[in-house]
Design a protein around this motif. Sequence first.
Motif, mmCIF file in Angstrom:
data_model
loop_
_atom_site.group_PDB
_atom_site.id
_atom_site.type_symbol
_atom_site.label_atom_id
_atom_site.label_comp_id
_atom_site.label_asym_id
_atom_site.label_seq_id
_atom_site.Cartn_x
_atom_site.Cartn_y
_atom_site.Cartn_z
ATOM 1 N N LYS A 1 0.833 -1.199 0.000
ATOM 2 C CA LYS A 1 0.000 0.000 0.000
ATOM 3 C C LYS A 1 0.872 1.255 0.000
ATOM 4 O O LYS A 1 0.643 2.190 -0.773
ATOM 5 C CB LYS A 1 -0.930 0.005 1.213
ATOM 6 N N VAL A 2 1.861 1.264 0.873
ATOM 7 C CA VAL A 2 2.769 2.413 0.949
ATOM 8 C C VAL A 2 3.520 2.580 -0.364
ATOM 9 O O VAL A 2 3.658 3.692 -0.887
ATOM 10 C CB VAL A 2 3.752 2.240 2.132
ATOM 11 N N LEU B 1 3.455 5.977 -2.584
ATOM 12 C CA LEU B 1 4.677 6.762 -2.735
ATOM 13 C C LEU B 1 5.261 6.678 -4.142
ATOM 14 O O LEU B 1 5.837 7.648 -4.638
ATOM 15 C CB LEU B 1 5.720 6.326 -1.709
#
Length: 131
Positions: free
Chosen positions: A81-82, A86
Amino acid sequence: MSIYFDANAVQQRYRELDADRVMLIALSATDAYTEEAILLAREELERRGIHDARFGRKPSATSPMPASTTVAKEALPAFMKVLCVLLPGIAIFVALGYALSGRRSKGVEALFLMVVGWFLWFVAANLMRTL
């Protein structure tokens, strides 16, 4: 209206699915799947050594889905998810990989997080320009 049913393709697809998904199909009503597809799902579960007393009866058009076999929505791992937020460009490949492996819900989630990531980068770029 004629419908072509390729039993070999269906068997191959069931071999690729996890047992919970095949169980949902095996216990479905005939208004969701054809009787042949349901019987093939039951055969696949039997081949995997999964036996259920409900397999003895013929699929009916009115049989409700059993509450005990609901499948929880699969979620992406936190690090993915990160990564998708990003580095949104990578999310396309993540989504494609999950979609090709049969985990469509994870692929859709990766694409959603990609959109969130692009939005956040857009906001950050505009904030940097105004400073």
